[in-house]
Every structure is written in structure tokens, then in C-alpha cells.
Design an enzyme around this catalytic site. Structure first.
Site, short mmCIF file in Angstrom:
data_model
loop_
_atom_site.label_atom_id
_atom_site.label_comp_id
_atom_site.label_asym_id
_atom_site.label_seq_id
_atom_site.Cartn_x
_atom_site.Cartn_y
_atom_site.Cartn_z
N ARG A 225 0.74 -1.19 -0.07
CA ARG A 225 -0.02 0.07 -0.07
C ARG A 225 0.99 1.33 -0.14
NH1 ARG A 225 -3.70 -2.62 -1.74
NH2 ARG A 225 -5.48 -3.11 -0.79
N HIS A 273 -1.40 -0.11 -10.01
CA HIS A 273 -2.17 -0.80 -9.02
C HIS A 273 -2.65 -2.20 -9.90
CE1 HIS A 273 -4.42 -1.32 -4.82
NE2 HIS A 273 -4.13 -2.57 -5.48
N1 LIG Z 1 -1.22 -4.21 -5.34
C1 LIG Z 1 -1.94 -5.03 -5.40
O1 LIG Z 1 -2.44 -5.30 -6.53
C2 LIG Z 1 -2.66 -5.85 -4.08
C3 LIG Z 1 -3.29 -7.00 -4.06
C4 LIG Z 1 -3.72 -7.62 -3.26
C5 LIG Z 1 -3.08 -7.06 -1.77
N2 LIG Z 1 -2.32 -6.22 -1.74
C6 LIG Z 1 -1.71 -5.94 -0.60
O2 LIG Z 1 -1.26 -6.59 0.09
C7 LIG Z 1 -1.53 -6.71 1.48
C8 LIG Z 1 -0.94 -7.97 2.12
O3 LIG Z 1 -2.01 -8.88 1.68
P1 LIG Z 1 -2.08 -10.30 2.52
O4 LIG Z 1 -3.20 -11.23 2.00
O5 LIG Z 1 -0.89 -11.30 2.53
O6 LIG Z 1 -2.39 -10.00 4.11
P2 LIG Z 1 -2.13 -11.02 5.19
O7 LIG Z 1 -2.31 -12.32 5.04
O8 LIG Z 1 -3.29 -10.18 6.24
O9 LIG Z 1 -0.76 -10.69 5.73
C9 LIG Z 1 -0.35 -9.39 6.48
C10 LIG Z 1 1.15 -9.73 6.93
O10 LIG Z 1 1.60 -8.39 7.30
C11 LIG Z 1 2.17 -8.73 8.77
N3 LIG Z 1 1.87 -7.58 9.42
C12 LIG Z 1 0.69 -6.79 9.74
N4 LIG Z 1 1.03 -5.82 10.57
C13 LIG Z 1 2.24 -5.98 11.00
C14 LIG Z 1 3.13 -5.17 11.79
N5 LIG Z 1 2.53 -4.10 12.28
N6 LIG Z 1 4.24 -5.56 12.03
C15 LIG Z 1 4.99 -6.71 11.19
N7 LIG Z 1 4.12 -7.36 10.39
C16 LIG Z 1 2.76 -7.00 10.28
C17 LIG Z 1 1.34 -9.92 9.32
O11 LIG Z 1 1.97 -10.59 10.39
P3 LIG Z 1 1.28 -11.96 10.97
O12 LIG Z 1 1.45 -12.93 10.00
O13 LIG Z 1 2.24 -11.78 12.16
O14 LIG Z 1 -0.13 -11.50 11.36
C18 LIG Z 1 1.45 -10.79 7.86
O15 LIG Z 1 2.35 -11.54 7.96
C19 LIG Z 1 -2.67 -6.25 1.57
O16 LIG Z 1 -3.15 -5.90 2.70
C20 LIG Z 1 -2.87 -5.32 0.49
O17 LIG Z 1 -2.61 -3.85 1.23
C21 LIG Z 1 -2.01 -5.47 -3.06
#
Ligand SMILES: NC(=O)c1ccc[n+]([C@@H]2O[C@H](COP(=O)([O-])OP(=O)(O)OC[C@H]3O[C@@H](n4cnc5c(N)ncnc54)[C@H](OP(=O)(O)O)[C@@H]3O)[C@@H](O)[C@H]2O)c1
Length: 310
Positions: A225, A273
Site C-alpha cells: 500500500r 495498481h
Molecule cells: N497491489 C496489489 O495489486 C495488491 C493486491 C492484493 C493485496 N495487496 C496488499 O497486500 C497486502 C497483504 O496482503 P495479504 O493477503 O498477504 O495480507 P495478510 O495475509 O493479512 O498478511 C499480512 C502480513 O503482514 C504482517 N503484519 C501486519 N501488521 C504488521 C506489523 N505491524 N508489523 C509486522 N508485520 C505486520 C502480518 O503479520 P502476522 O503474520 O504476524 O499476522 C502478515 O504476515 C494487503 O493488505 C494489500 O494492502 C496489494
């Protein structure tokens, strides 16, 4: 019994989601009345995207869950009218797309492809890139997307470090957590990939202080993000050469305004994006499975922890 499912996402997406959702629900034996137009008090489930016109959930008095079509939930997680379970999208099509995008951009920088693609000028530059095992890649965020990317980078031979909120154990990845872990993870990042959600804790996580921890000449790849990075600090780090390049897919304002300095910056690559998106066929399976679970009293998959914000 028939469940009423409101499709509250972009109107033009109804056309592409209607058939896969109907099929996935029917495959699971769920009798559903799926429509983009239902009276709020009749709705059992809402298939949602945050750019929907539905922003006040108060009238949805009998709704059991909101099923988000997006992985990121920063635009809905704080909605005070939402008092029912919220599930985010974990879709293997979306994950595969992100693995492909991240791998491609990491390899671009690892192999120094630009040097040759842009440098067809008659000069014979015979400097071969190192092997992946000599390139350190750090992935911040080891969730559905970050872990899949980290695993693929390990398969390609990169020296991969990962960082998450809670400790993790992923084969081949040096997994770190906490503040001390962040410092070590950044110091080990020849290439840094950001796959964190946007929360109060992660906003501006990459700022002047943390950017300074990166090795000289590091490359940043951000499909997470936009607000994870302090824009001014990034420009300053690029301009003084500490960071060599940033490939950015996400921004504070989207679409990125045409006059924004990122577009013209020689050390920034902007992609609009498109790193990955939810794929209707695979996402429909996830939505239908959650509705089936809701109807049979099983716990929902991929629930958002409203406290943590993701
Ligand atoms: N550009 C694009 O096209 C696109 C598409 C889809 C998603 N995204 C982005 O990708 C992000 C990640 O997606 P996801 O499905 O992988 O999310 P997710 O499964 O919720 O994983 C989030 C990861 O971030 C870690 N995290 C969260 N807060 C943290 C903090 N304060 N300190 C350290 N680590 C932290 C979490 O730790 P834990 O494992 O310990 O919970 C987890 O490993 C989405 O939120 C979105 O913003 C972008």
C-alpha cells in the site's frame, strides 16, 4: 432454505462475478438468491468491495457476514456501522498473480535488465549478474501474499529474509519479527518487497530512519500500500543515491495524478495498481465456501481481526 446474497461491489463487476458466484454456490448445494439489488433487511450476506455505494451497514439487520473481494481492508475495517464478521479475500488466483509480479520485478532488478533493455547503444557491457544466492531479498509481511512470494524467491535461490508481526517458520526463509527483527530485515535487503497491510502500525513504516538502514544501492518493490512509505523520505533517499530504484504499484492517491513527481522520476517505476487482482473464478469459490460455512454453523475463513486492522 434460500439465502439472499447482495453483490455490493463495482456495478461493472456484477457482469463478471455473477456466473462464477452462482456456479460456486450451486456446486456447494447452497440455494442462493444473488443480486446487486436487495432490500437491506432481507440480506443474509454481502459480497463487498470498498468502492461500493454501501457504506452504512446499519440497515442490514439480519446480515451474517461481509465478504470482501479485496485482500486489503483498510477502507472498511474502521467502519463503525459494521458490527458483523468481516472476511477478507484470500484467493489463490490473486496470490499466484502477486507471486508472478513480485518475482518478475525482483528478477528485473537482480539481473539488471534495464541496463541492457535501455542500453542498446553499441557499448559491450559484459558484466554478468551474480547468482540469486548472492542477492539478499527481504519481504516485509509474511501473510497470504508475502509468504507465497518468499517461498518462490527461495525456490529461485535468493537469500530471503521475512518479517511479520508474530514469529513465523517458513522453510528456507530467515523469519524475523518485532522492532529488532525489522532493523535486521532492512539491513539484509538488497531488494526489499513490501507486502504489509496498511494499519496504524504500518503507515510510514519506511521513513527517513528506516530507509537509512537499507544497504547502499538497495531497491524497493512496493505492491503493498502506498502509505507504507513516506514519499518525501523515499524521494530524498533516491536522490542521494542511497536507494537505487523504487518500483511502486500502490500510492496514497490512486489513480496517481498525471503531474505527480513519481511519474517523471528516473529512479521510480510506476505500475497502476496491477500487481495482482482478485480473480472471479477462484474468488467465487472462497465466497461460496464462506456462505456454506455460515449456513452450516462452521467458522468463517479469513476473518479480519478488527483490533489489529487486518
Ligand atoms: N497491489 C496489489 O495489486 C495488491 C493486491 C492484493 C493485496 N495487496 C496488499 O497486500 C497486502 C497483504 O496482503 P495479504 O493477503 O498477504 O495480507 P495478510 O495475509 O493479512 O498478511 C499480512 C502480513 O503482514 C504482517 N503484519 C501486519 N501488521 C504488521 C506489523 N505491524 N508489523 C509486522 N508485520 C505486520 C502480518 O503479520 P502476522 O503474520 O504476524 O499476522 C502478515 O504476515 C494487503 O493488505 C494489500 O494492502 C496489494
Amino acid at each position: 432454505m434460500t439465502v439472499n446474497v447482495l453483490f455490493a461491489a463495482r456495478p461493472d463487476h456484477w457482469r463478471i462475478y455473477e456466473a462464477p458466484l452462482k456456479k460456486a454456490l450451486s456446486d456447494r448445494g447452497v440455494a442462493a438468491n444473488l443480486s446487486p439489488d436487495l432490500a437491506p433487511e432481507e440480506v443474509d450476506y454481502i459480497v463487498y468491495s470498498p468502492n461500493s455505494t454501501v457504506q452504512d451497514f446499519t440497515p442490514y439487520s439480519r446480515t451474517k457476514a461481509v465478504l470482501n473481494l479485496w485482500a486489503g481492508v483498510e477502507n472498511i475495517v474502521d467502519n463503525p456501522t459494521l458490527r458483523i464478521p468481516l472476511a477478507r479475500m484470500v484467493d489463490h488466483g490473486l496470490t499466484q498473480g502477486m507471486v508472478e509480479w513480485v518475482t518478475g520485478h525482483v528478477l528485473r532488478h537482480h539481473l539488471g535488465m534495464d541496463r541492457h533493455i535501455l542500453g542498446q547503444d553499441g557499448e559491450w557491457r559484459a558484466d554478468a549478474p551474480p547468482l540469486a544466492s548472492h542477492r539478499r531479498v527481504t519481504v516485509l509481511g509474511l501473510g497470504a501474499l508475502g509468504e507465497a512470494c518468499a517461498r518462490m524467491l527461495v525456490r529461485l535461490g535468493f537469500a530471503v529474509t521475512g518479517w511479520s508481526r508474530r514469529p513465523k517458520d517458513i522453510p528456507g526463509v530467515s523469519c524475523l519479527s518485532g522492532d529488532v527483527g525489522l532493523h535486521a530485515a532492512l539491513k539484509a535487503a538488497d531488494i526489499l518487497v513490501l507486502l504489509l497491510p496498511l494499519t496504524d502500525e504500518t503507515e510510514n513504516l519506511l521513513n527517513a530512519d528506516t530507509l537509512a538502514l537499507l544497504p547502499e544501492g538497495a531497491v524497493i518493490v512496493n505492491p503493498g500500500r502506498g502509505p507504507l512509505i513516506d514519499d518525501d523520505a523515499l524521494i530524498a533517499a533516491l536522490d542521494r543515491g542511497h536507494v537505487a530504484h523504487a518500483t511502486l504499484d500502490v500510492f496514497r492517491v490512486e489513480p496517481l495524478p498525471a503531474e505527480h513527481q513519481f511519474w517523471a522520476h528516473p529512479k521510480i517505476t510506476v505500475t497502476p495498481h496491477i500487481a495482482s487482482e482478485t480473480r472471479p473464478e477462484t474468488a467465487a469459490e472462497v465466497i461460496a465456501e464462506n456462505i456454506r460455512r455460515g449456513e452450516s454453523g462452521e467458522p468463517f475463513l479469513h476473518l479480519v481481526d478488527r483490533e489489529s486492522g487486518y
